[in-house]
Every structure is written in C-alpha cells, then in structure tokens.
Design an enzyme around this catalytic site. Structure first.
Site, PDB file in Angstrom:
ATOM      1  CB  THR A  97      -0.911  -0.147   1.157  1.00 15.41           C
ATOM      2  OG1 THR A  97      -1.734  -1.194   1.281  1.00 15.41           O
ATOM      3  CG2 THR A  97      -1.897   1.180   1.229  1.00 15.41           C
ATOM      4  CE  LYS A 172      -5.042  -1.524   1.723  1.00 19.58           C
ATOM      5  NZ  LYS A 172      -6.100  -2.181   2.532  1.00 19.58           N
ATOM      6  CE  LYS A 240       1.638   2.058   4.743  1.00 24.00           C
ATOM      7  NZ  LYS A 240       1.036   1.063   3.901  1.00 24.00           N
TER       8      LYS A 240
HETATM    9  N1  LIG Z   1      -1.181  -6.699   7.537  1.00 22.00           N
HETATM   10  C1  LIG Z   1      -2.666  -6.250   6.740  1.00 22.00           C
HETATM   11  O1  LIG Z   1      -3.646  -6.549   7.304  1.00 22.00           O
HETATM   12  C2  LIG Z   1      -2.346  -5.545   5.597  1.00 22.00           C
HETATM   13  C3  LIG Z   1      -1.414  -4.861   5.148  1.00 22.00           C
HETATM   14  N2  LIG Z   1      -1.452  -4.248   4.000  1.00 22.00           N
HETATM   15  C4  LIG Z   1      -0.343  -3.647   3.300  1.00 22.00           C
HETATM   16  O2  LIG Z   1       0.755  -4.573   2.890  1.00 22.00           O
HETATM   17  C5  LIG Z   1       2.174  -4.089   3.172  1.00 22.00           C
HETATM   18  C6  LIG Z   1       2.642  -4.918   4.309  1.00 22.00           C
HETATM   19  O3  LIG Z   1       2.174  -5.155   5.386  1.00 22.00           O
HETATM   20  P1  LIG Z   1       2.459  -6.296   6.487  1.00 22.00           P
HETATM   21  O4  LIG Z   1       3.020  -7.297   5.882  1.00 22.00           O
HETATM   22  O5  LIG Z   1       1.521  -6.243   7.399  1.00 22.00           O
HETATM   23  O6  LIG Z   1       3.802  -5.368   7.108  1.00 22.00           O
HETATM   24  P2  LIG Z   1       4.934  -6.040   7.979  1.00 22.00           P
HETATM   25  O7  LIG Z   1       5.171  -4.878   8.707  1.00 22.00           O
HETATM   26  O8  LIG Z   1       4.672  -7.112   8.825  1.00 22.00           O
HETATM   27  O9  LIG Z   1       5.995  -6.337   6.988  1.00 22.00           O
HETATM   28  C7  LIG Z   1       6.619  -5.129   6.216  1.00 22.00           C
HETATM   29  C8  LIG Z   1       7.914  -5.930   5.272  1.00 22.00           C
HETATM   30  O10 LIG Z   1       8.463  -4.741   4.602  1.00 22.00           O
HETATM   31  C9  LIG Z   1       9.779  -5.103   4.695  1.00 22.00           C
HETATM   32  N3  LIG Z   1      10.563  -3.725   4.549  1.00 22.00           N
HETATM   33  C10 LIG Z   1      10.311  -2.714   5.576  1.00 22.00           C
HETATM   34  N4  LIG Z   1      11.265  -1.829   5.181  1.00 22.00           N
HETATM   35  C11 LIG Z   1      11.901  -2.158   4.327  1.00 22.00           C
HETATM   36  C12 LIG Z   1      13.085  -1.491   3.775  1.00 22.00           C
HETATM   37  N5  LIG Z   1      13.604  -0.358   3.993  1.00 22.00           N
HETATM   38  N6  LIG Z   1      13.727  -2.237   2.763  1.00 22.00           N
HETATM   39  C13 LIG Z   1      13.373  -3.554   2.200  1.00 22.00           C
HETATM   40  N7  LIG Z   1      12.351  -4.038   2.983  1.00 22.00           N
HETATM   41  C14 LIG Z   1      11.531  -3.403   3.955  1.00 22.00           C
HETATM   42  C15 LIG Z   1      10.020  -5.655   6.070  1.00 22.00           C
HETATM   43  O11 LIG Z   1      11.104  -6.460   6.016  1.00 22.00           O
HETATM   44  P3  LIG Z   1      12.078  -6.907   7.482  1.00 22.00           P
HETATM   45  O12 LIG Z   1      11.265  -8.106   8.008  1.00 22.00           O
HETATM   46  O13 LIG Z   1      13.336  -6.997   7.047  1.00 22.00           O
HETATM   47  O14 LIG Z   1      11.450  -5.717   8.568  1.00 22.00           O
HETATM   48  C16 LIG Z   1       8.841  -6.805   5.982  1.00 22.00           C
HETATM   49  O15 LIG Z   1       9.270  -7.691   4.940  1.00 22.00           O
HETATM   50  C17 LIG Z   1       1.788  -2.720   3.827  1.00 22.00           C
HETATM   51  O16 LIG Z   1       2.028  -1.564   2.744  1.00 22.00           O
HETATM   52  C18 LIG Z   1       0.561  -2.685   4.557  1.00 22.00           C
HETATM   53  O17 LIG Z   1       0.010  -1.264   4.636  1.00 22.00           O
HETATM   54  C19 LIG Z   1      -2.399  -4.294   3.182  1.00 22.00           C
HETATM   55  C20 LIG Z   1      -3.447  -5.028   3.439  1.00 22.00           C
HETATM   56  C21 LIG Z   1      -3.523  -5.778   4.814  1.00 22.00           C
HETATM   57  O1  LIG Z   2      -4.971  -2.774   4.872  1.00 17.68           O
HETATM   58  C1  LIG Z   2      -5.438  -3.436   5.675  1.00 17.68           C
HETATM   59  C2  LIG Z   2      -6.728  -4.311   5.473  1.00 17.68           C
HETATM   60  O2  LIG Z   2      -7.446  -4.745   6.435  1.00 17.68           O
HETATM   61  O3  LIG Z   2      -7.314  -4.301   4.444  1.00 17.68           O
END
Ligand SMILES: NC(=O)C1=CN([C@@H]2O[C@H](COP(=O)(O)OP(=O)(O)OC[C@H]3O[C@@H](n4cnc5c(N)ncnc54)[C@H](OP(=O)(O)O)[C@@H]3O)[C@@H](O)[C@H]2O)C=CC1
Ligand SMILES: O=CC(=O)O
Length: 293
Positions: A97, A172, A240
């Site tokens: 996102t 989104k 965010k």
């Molecule tokens: N969780 C949810 O319910 C939902 C989330 N989203 C969106 O999906 C995306 C991922 O969410 P989610 O999985 O929950 O987040 P997490 O915080 O669990 O995971 C984030 C990921 O991004 C990586 N990351 C962060 N910073 C960097 C960087 N500078 N360079 C490379 N990799 C990086 C992390 O790596 P590392 O392991 O090394 O920290 C990790 O793999 C977000 O944009 C979120 O808004 C969308 C729908 C639902």
């Molecule tokens: O981004 C979060 C979700 O629940 O969708």
C-alpha cells in the site's frame, strides 16, 4: 510446468501470500530484508534470492509486499535493487500500500528498462491473506494483469482492474481511510458504553444485528474489550494509510475532518509506543483520555 514467481517482503502479509502460492503449485523464490525470515518459506519449498536484483534476474514475474513508500522505492532503486535486472519480458507487481506518486515512479523506472508494471494493493488482512481471500485492486498494464490472474486467483477472492497506474493505490487509500475512521468511532463507542455503565459485549450484539454490522466490528470487538492487540494489521501501517489518504484529499481539495481526527488518534497511539500492535490498539488512546471516575 509450474509458474515461477519472485516474492519480495515476507512480513505478515507477504509470508502468508508466498506460502499460499507455494501451496498452490507455484515455484517461488523469496527475498526479505531480514534474510532469516526466508527460512520458514524454504521449509515450504521456496528458494532464496540473496538480493532483489537476484530475484529479478531469476524470475519472469516478481511480486513485492513491503511496508511503505520508502521500502517500495528502496527495493527497486537502491543498490542490488530490482532495476538492475528487470528487462524486456519481465513483470513487476507491487502489492504494497503506497501513494499513487510512488507507484508511478516505480512504474516509469520499470518500463524504461523494458519491463512491465502493475500495482496491486490488497484489501483484507492476515487471515484473508492466509486463506487466499484478499480483494486485489490492480492497475497498470492490462497484459501483465492477464498474465498474473492465475496468481491473483490463488491470493484473492476477487480482483479488480482499475485502469491506469495510481488508481489501485488511490482505491486502497480511500478504503483504508474509511476503515481507520470507523475503527476510531468504534473505539469511542466501546469506551462510552463501558464508562456509562453498559456492557460492551451487549453493544457488540446490538451492533451485529443492525444496519452498521460489519466483519471488522465482529472480529475485533471481543479482543478490543480484552485489550488484546496481537497484530494482524500493524497500527503504524494504518497511520501511514491515513497520512497518504489525507495527502490525496489535500491534492483534490476534499475536506476530511473525520479522517484528520482519526489520523491524530493513530499518531497518538504511535507516540505511546503502540505502532507495532494491531491498528485496533487505537482503542487505548480513547481509554487514556476517559478515565472512569
Ligand atoms: N497486515 C495487513 O492486514 C495488511 C497490510 N497491507 C499493506 O501491505 C504491506 C505489508 O504489510 P505487512 O505485511 O502487514 O507489514 P509488515 O510490517 O509485517 O512487513 C513489512 C515488510 O516490509 C519489509 N521492509 C520494511 N522496510 C523495508 C526496507 N526499507 N527495505 C526492504 N524491505 C523493507 C519488512 O522487512 P523486514 O522483515 O526486514 O522488516 C517486511 O518484509 C503494507 O504496505 C501494508 O499497509 C495491506 C492489506 C492488509
Ligand atoms: O490494509 C488493511 C486491510 O485490512 O485491508
């Protein structure tokens, strides 16, 4: 032959999505900034790419699921990034996102190297990701969307193709702005019920029978009452999304006082150290402001 995909980012969502692809017969090469997080996926049959560039070199189609705009930009543009190896015939699908500008920057860079680009953020959280029940909001190159539909059918229950790059990101952000505002209204209602002598569990039953019943209240209500906030959707990511949605409102001169107030509550929650908990932990900020007498 099984389709081969690369997968960058194994956080809450990426881990569930990559696991699902493996379970459904895809060959998956994974990379995560913290490389040790790849181990569990390897146990499920994944291969490891040492860098985003290595994954892009090996795979025809690369999916990314990263935390925010700076992470999404970093894996493409930084040293050992996707841009070093993306080329004609390869597709890059960013499911993180982010805002439309970030997506557009990535799209232009990928296309300038001859690659194809699709943004495809998702609605639905940890459990829908595990169950392959996401809602996919794709935009960009239609041909890549059509190639990716087999993977999308595994990851989601419904995919939308929304036209030009940016439309997926915007859709989104609109959805999550509404969700963030709803979560704040819900938190206030739970605290108001409790502090005025009502049983919040009864409030949940009443809500669930009426016109504003929804899966989020039903799922999160019982754990919020217990002050339990194990992260499905981390609060820092919801904040965010509010910030990026407010910027979209700014660009389009749309006044959004409800979303602005909700953003403040999520910021407050972050300042209290709640950013890594579930976004429903914003409930704590309401409790904090209303001490029972
Ligand atoms: N969780 C949810 O319910 C939902 C989330 N989203 C969106 O999906 C995306 C991922 O969410 P989610 O999985 O929950 O987040 P997490 O915080 O669990 O995971 C984030 C990921 O991004 C990586 N990351 C962060 N910073 C960097 C960087 N500078 N360079 C490379 N990799 C990086 C992390 O790596 P590392 O392991 O090394 O920290 C990790 O793999 C977000 O944009 C979120 O808004 C969308 C729908 C639902
Ligand atoms: O981004 C979060 C979700 O629940 O969708």
């Amino acid at each position: 032959m099984a389709m081969e995909v690369g997968f960058l980012g194994l956080g809450i969502m990426g881990k569930a999505m990559a696991t699902n692809l493996l379970r459904n017969g895809f060959k998956v090469t994974v990379w995560n900034r913290t490389l040790s997080k790849c181990d569990e996926l390897v146990e499920h049959g994944a291969s490891i790419g040492e860098t985003p560039a290595a994954v892009a070199k090996k795979c025809k189609c690369i999916i990314a699921m990263l935390s925010d705009p700076s992470a999404a930009l970093s894996v493409v543009f930084d040293k050992d990034g996707v841009l070093e190896e993306i080329c004609h015939g390869k597709g890059y699908i960013d499911m993180s996102t982010v805002d439309a500008d970030t997506s557009l920057k990535i799209s232009e860079a990928i296309i300038s190297k001859g690659g194809h680009f699709l943004e495809a953020p998702v609605s639905g959280s940890k459990k829908p990701a595990e169950d392959g029940q996401l809602v996919i909001l794709a935009a960009g190159e239609k041909a890549l969307y059509e190639e990716a539909i087999l993977a999308f059918n595994v990851l989601g229950k419904k995919s939308f193709f929304l036209g030009q790059v940016g439309n997926g990101a915007k859709m989104k952000l609109v959805v999550n702005m509404i969700m963030g505002s709803m979560m704040n209204a819900f938190s206030e209602g739970l605290v108001l019920a409790g502090n005025s002598g009502l049983d919040p569990h009864t409030l949940l039953d009443v809500l669930d029978l009426g016109a504003i019943a929804n899966p989020m209240f039903k799922l999160k209500g019982p754990t919020m009452i217990q002050s339990s906030y194990s992260p499905a959707f981390p609060l820092k990511h919801q904040q965010k999304d509010m910030r990026l949605a407010l910027a979209l409102g700014d660009e389009n001169a749309v006044s959004m006082p409800v979303a602005a107030a909700a953003n403040e509550a999520f910021k407050k929650a972050r300042s209290l150290g709640l950013g890594d908990l579930d976004f429903s932990a914003v409930h704590e900020t309401v409790k904090d402001l209303h001490y029972p007498s």
